[in-house]
Scaffold this active site. Structure first.
Site, PDB file in Angstrom:
ATOM      1  N   THR A   1      75.088  64.151  30.446  1.00  0.00           N
ATOM      2  CA  THR A   1      76.226  63.760  29.605  1.00  0.00           C
ATOM      3  C   THR A   1      75.725  63.521  28.183  1.00  0.00           C
ATOM      4  O   THR A   1      74.557  63.192  27.969  1.00  0.00           O
ATOM      5  CB  THR A   1      76.923  62.479  30.125  1.00  0.00           C
ATOM      6  OG1 THR A   1      77.291  62.696  31.476  1.00  0.00           O
ATOM      7  CG2 THR A   1      78.150  62.099  29.327  1.00  0.00           C
TER       8      THR A   1
ATOM      9  N   GLY B   1      75.151  58.107  30.849  1.00  0.00           N
ATOM     10  CA  GLY B   1      74.527  57.112  31.727  1.00  0.00           C
ATOM     11  C   GLY B   1      75.340  56.801  32.962  1.00  0.00           C
ATOM     12  O   GLY B   1      75.098  55.780  33.612  1.00  0.00           O
ATOM     13  N   GLY B   2      76.332  57.676  33.291  1.00  0.00           N
ATOM     14  CA  GLY B   2      77.106  57.445  34.513  1.00  0.00           C
ATOM     15  C   GLY B   2      77.670  56.036  34.516  1.00  0.00           C
ATOM     16  O   GLY B   2      78.263  55.576  33.541  1.00  0.00           O
TER      17      GLY B   2
ATOM     18  N   ASN C   1      78.529  66.542  34.295  1.00  0.00           N
ATOM     19  CA  ASN C   1      78.202  65.555  35.324  1.00  0.00           C
ATOM     20  C   ASN C   1      76.710  65.509  35.594  1.00  0.00           C
ATOM     21  O   ASN C   1      75.958  65.085  34.739  1.00  0.00           O
ATOM     22  CB  ASN C   1      79.005  65.735  36.611  1.00  0.00           C
ATOM     23  CG  ASN C   1      78.834  64.512  37.527  1.00  0.00           C
ATOM     24  OD1 ASN C   1      78.613  63.415  37.038  1.00  0.00           O
ATOM     25  ND2 ASN C   1      78.918  64.692  38.827  1.00  0.00           N
TER      26      ASN C   1
ATOM     27  N   SER D   1      86.125  58.440  35.789  1.00  0.00           N
ATOM     28  CA  SER D   1      84.959  58.616  34.924  1.00  0.00           C
ATOM     29  C   SER D   1      84.512  57.283  34.362  1.00  0.00           C
ATOM     30  O   SER D   1      85.285  56.326  34.302  1.00  0.00           O
ATOM     31  CB  SER D   1      85.332  59.552  33.779  1.00  0.00           C
ATOM     32  OG  SER D   1      84.288  59.622  32.830  1.00  0.00           O
ATOM     33  N   SER D   2      83.250  57.249  33.930  1.00  0.00           N
ATOM     34  CA  SER D   2      82.738  56.062  33.235  1.00  0.00           C
ATOM     35  C   SER D   2      82.712  56.285  31.728  1.00  0.00           C
ATOM     36  O   SER D   2      82.398  55.360  30.979  1.00  0.00           O
ATOM     37  CB  SER D   2      81.305  55.780  33.681  1.00  0.00           C
ATOM     38  OG  SER D   2      81.229  55.572  35.052  1.00  0.00           O
TER      39      SER D   2
ATOM     40  N   ARG E   1      89.077  66.416  30.560  1.00  0.00           N
ATOM     41  CA  ARG E   1      88.170  66.364  31.700  1.00  0.00           C
ATOM     42  C   ARG E   1      88.586  67.411  32.735  1.00  0.00           C
ATOM     43  O   ARG E   1      89.744  67.841  32.779  1.00  0.00           O
ATOM     44  CB  ARG E   1      88.247  64.966  32.302  1.00  0.00           C
ATOM     45  CG  ARG E   1      87.210  64.687  33.353  1.00  0.00           C
ATOM     46  CD  ARG E   1      87.083  63.189  33.452  1.00  0.00           C
ATOM     47  NE  ARG E   1      86.462  62.695  34.657  1.00  0.00           N
ATOM     48  CZ  ARG E   1      85.159  62.648  34.883  1.00  0.00           C
ATOM     49  NH1 ARG E   1      84.326  63.150  33.998  1.00  0.00           N
ATOM     50  NH2 ARG E   1      84.678  62.130  35.991  1.00  0.00           N
TER      51      ARG E   1
ATOM     52  N   ASP F   1      82.498  62.987  41.070  1.00  0.00           N
ATOM     53  CA  ASP F   1      83.045  61.729  40.543  1.00  0.00           C
ATOM     54  C   ASP F   1      84.270  61.253  41.331  1.00  0.00           C
ATOM     55  O   ASP F   1      84.770  60.151  41.110  1.00  0.00           O
ATOM     56  CB  ASP F   1      83.386  61.861  39.055  1.00  0.00           C
ATOM     57  CG  ASP F   1      82.149  61.636  38.188  1.00  0.00           C
ATOM     58  OD1 ASP F   1      81.175  61.068  38.692  1.00  0.00           O
ATOM     59  OD2 ASP F   1      82.175  62.031  37.008  1.00  0.00           O
TER      60      ASP F   1
ATOM     61  N   THR G   1      80.501  66.187  29.241  1.00  0.00           N
ATOM     62  CA  THR G   1      79.531  66.241  30.347  1.00  0.00           C
ATOM     63  C   THR G   1      79.739  67.435  31.274  1.00  0.00           C
ATOM     64  O   THR G   1      80.828  68.015  31.314  1.00  0.00           O
ATOM     65  CB  THR G   1      79.650  64.943  31.195  1.00  0.00           C
ATOM     66  OG1 THR G   1      78.606  64.911  32.162  1.00  0.00           O
ATOM     67  CG2 THR G   1      80.986  64.840  31.915  1.00  0.00           C
TER      68      THR G   1
HETATM   69  O1  DON Z   1      82.312  60.933  33.951  1.00  0.00           O
HETATM   70  C1  DON Z   1      81.379  60.283  34.411  1.00  0.00           C
HETATM   71  O2  DON Z   1      81.398  59.084  34.510  1.00  0.00           O
HETATM   72  C2  DON Z   1      80.120  61.005  34.843  1.00  0.00           C
HETATM   73  N1  DON Z   1      80.422  62.348  35.202  1.00  0.00           N
HETATM   74  C3  DON Z   1      79.137  60.921  33.720  1.00  0.00           C
HETATM   75  C4  DON Z   1      77.777  61.372  34.122  1.00  0.00           C
HETATM   76  C5  DON Z   1      76.716  60.725  33.355  1.00  0.00           C
HETATM   77  O3  DON Z   1      76.915  60.129  32.323  1.00  0.00           O
HETATM   78  C6  DON Z   1      75.349  60.775  33.887  1.00  0.00           C
HETATM   79  N2  DON Z   1      74.401  60.289  32.942  1.00  0.00           N
HETATM   80  N3  DON Z   1      73.392  59.756  33.071  1.00  0.00           N
END
Ligand code: DON
Length: 584
Positions: free
Chosen positions: A390, A485-486, A410, A461-462, A95, A432, A408
């Site tokens: 992502t 999906g954040g 982001n 991160s998620s 990352r 993030d 990703t």
């Molecule tokens: O690492 C993360 O959690 C975020 N940067 C991911 C972003 C993401 O999955 C957005 N998607 N819908």
């Protein structure tokens, strides 16, 4: 029971058995990605004698070319790599990290976070890790040379990609941001007769010759061709000219981080997932573990009573996230305790089986989270087009090697900044971090002190690439899964796993199923378009849940191995434009 009734039951049982794993079977390797071209590249690697890592890395490079709004070499990610021979699983964290000149308050003016500063433009850019990560994975676990693995991506960049409906939606969501960067506009938009920069129409072909040249450089010179020399100078030069803080030294000193997989189990299946700085893996294990304690007999997303428990388990997992999760190299993250049986029992024990807990009542436990950020207003975080970025890649090859890789930039199209002459679209991963601990980010996520900005630190991160092992053999992967999906990533992964393990769904059905999500703040239960029946919603409302209908989110990509037959089944989320493939 009469003979006819027994026969009837036998027929039902047989039908259920047929439904399980009813997706297309493959005898060889199988792959699922969010793009047909990436899945085809992965399959090509398998056909050429490559393994799951060759396939996943080829797919990741192609993904960055055909879906620049989701991922790319200007971004970063996480991967779990399982060796079918030794039974060992490795984790690589590639990352992005904060540049050396990043400061805690860099997005704050007069005590307030400046909107857009951490998502759009040069100041949002963190040091990219994707190139170092993809190439290290290849070197340590792959069999094919970089020139072969990178060839499909180079070809896609040179020949051009057509603008799909998804591209169009994503670019529309980021139009103003893209327009502000000359290089990004030149590559990702078109000039109208009047000279204005517009969205390219669906079907329009976009070529990326600069990116092809950069990728060719990687095929020949390895990661050094990105982290030093022409490309590094262009990245730092572009960012700094626009007011950002990333330097050539930041790029030269970038290092990936091997990590220990986070281990847990669900109903006798061993699970390996992403440890911190991902908050996703911890949430996946916490929620599954809590559900197992509350419902030892099994779980179904069809039953309001069970759904209530799920929401409460998720709510508590996200409180822990806000309170404790961050980069473990910078603060003490009590990971082992958070996923321990004792803690899960505490979480389970704190749930009222009849009534929703108000998120505000859990607040005092969440250090660093400011009361003023709590709101009853509709969330700012409906997943709008530009936030659906992502991408996840799942591969299991014929030898049982498996890769789950989530990567990703982001936000959609990252920061919208392209390094001049390189075709490299840069991430906005700085968002993030907690720009101000306790104040929600673009996903509405509230994170605390452990996620404050510090130079060299990895933002929380998620992303939750996850491997589930077969009950019969805890060293044999049964399911590789992940999603974008954040903040919704962990709940998407949890639901796919539960659908497969608890409900015996075939992997395609598990990925297709409607989704439900909660993240503690805002205090709303999201239900997607295919999510729940009206009667179920009414039953949940009666327990005090505030329902919010959201069109859709996530893009689960999964590969399943039937532990009994060894046949592979792959599934790409129909919510996106992906494709699942495999070897006959
Ligand atoms: O690492 C993360 O959690 C975020 N940067 C991911 C972003 C993401 O999955 C957005 N998607 N819908």
């Amino acid at each position: 029971m009469g003979a006819a009734a027994v026969r009837g039951l036998a027929v039902v049982a047989l039908l259920l058995a047929c439904v399980a794993h009813a997706a297309r079977p493959y005898r060889g390797g199988a792959v699922a990605t969010a793009y047909p071209q990436a899945s085809a590249a992965a399959l090509e690697m398998l056909e050429k004698g490559g393994n799951a890592t060759d396939a996943a890395v080829a797919a990741a490079f192609v993904a960055g070319v055909v879906g620049p709004y989701h991922s790319g070499i200007g971004g970063g990610g996480f991967a779990l790599v399982h060796d079918g021979g030794s039974g060992e699983t490795k984790v690589l964290d590639f990352r992005e990290v904060a540049p050396k000149a990043a400061t805690r308050d860099m997005y704050v003016k007069d005590g307030k976070v400046v909107p857009g500063l951490s998502t759009d433009g040069p100041l949002a850019v963190a040091v990219p890790g994707a190139v170092a990560g993809y190439l290290q994975l290849l070197k340590e676990h792959g069999k094919l040379p970089p020139s072969v693995v990178l060839a499909p991506a180079i070809s896609a960049a040179r020949k051009g990609i057509w603008v799909t409906p998804r591209y169009h939606t994503m670019a529309n969501g980021r139009l103003e941001c893209l327009r502000r960067d000359e290089e990004a506009s030149r590559i990702f938009l078109v000039k109208s007769a009047e000279g204005t920069l517009e969205l390219p129409p669906v079907g329009h072909v976009l070529k990326q010759p600069d990116l092809a040249r950069t990728l060719e450089g990687l095929a020949k010179g390895g990661a050094r061709a990105f982290y030093s020399g022409r490309v590094a100078k262009a990245i730092a030069g572009t960012v700094r000219a626009g007011g950002g803080v990333l330097t050539v030294e930041d790029l030269a000193s970038y290092k990936t981080r091997p990590r220990q997989p986070l281990e847990g189990s669900y109903r006798g299946h061993r699970i390996l997932t992403m440890p911190p700085p991902s908050a996703g893996g911890v949430a996946v294990l916490q929620v599954l573990g809590t559900l197992e304690k509350l419902r030892p007999q099994g779980f179904t997303f069809k039953d309001p009573e069970a759904l209530h428990l799920y929401v409460e388990a998720v709510r508590r997992a996200y409180v822990d996230r806000a309170k404790y999760l961050g980069d473990p190299d910078f603060s003490d993250v009590p990971t082992a305790r958070l996923v321990s049986s004792g803690h899960l029992a505490d979480l389970a024990g704190s749930i009222d089986p009849k009534k929703a807990t108000l998120s505000t009542s859990l607040l005092p436990q969440a250090a660093g989270v400011q009361g003023s950020t709590l709101t009853d207003k509709p969330a700012v975080l409906t997943p709008e087009p530009e936030r659906k970025n992502t991408t996840h890649i799942s591969v299991i090859d014929k030898d049982g090697n498996a890769v789950a890789l989530t990567t990703t930039v982001n936000y959609g199209f990252g920061s919208c900044v392209v390094a001049k002459g390189t075709g490299v679209l840069l991430n906005d991963e700085m968002d993030d971090f907690a720009a101000q601990p306790g104040v929600p980010n673009a996903y509405g996520l509230v994170t605390g002190e452990p996620n404050a900005i510090q130079p060299g630190k990895v933002p929380q991160s998620s992303m939750s690439p996850t491997l589930v092992f077969s009950r019969e053999d805890p060293k044999r992967v049964m399911l590789a899964v992940g999603s974008p999906g954040g903040s919704t990533i962990p709940t998407t992964v949890i639901q796919v796993i539960s659908h497969v393990v608890d409900s015996g769904m075939d992997v395609a059905r598990a990925v297709n199923e409607g989704r439900v999500h909660h993240q503690y703040l805002p205090d709303e239960l999201w239900v997607d378009r295919w999510g729940l029946e009206p009667a179920t919603l009414t039953a949940l409302e009666a327990r005090g849940h505030k329902i919010r209908r959201v069109e859709q989110w996530g893009d689960a990509e999964a590969v399943f191995v039937d532990p009994k037959t060894g046949l592979r089944y792959s599934a790409s989320d129909p919510r996106n434009e992906g494709m699942a493939l495999g070897q006959d």
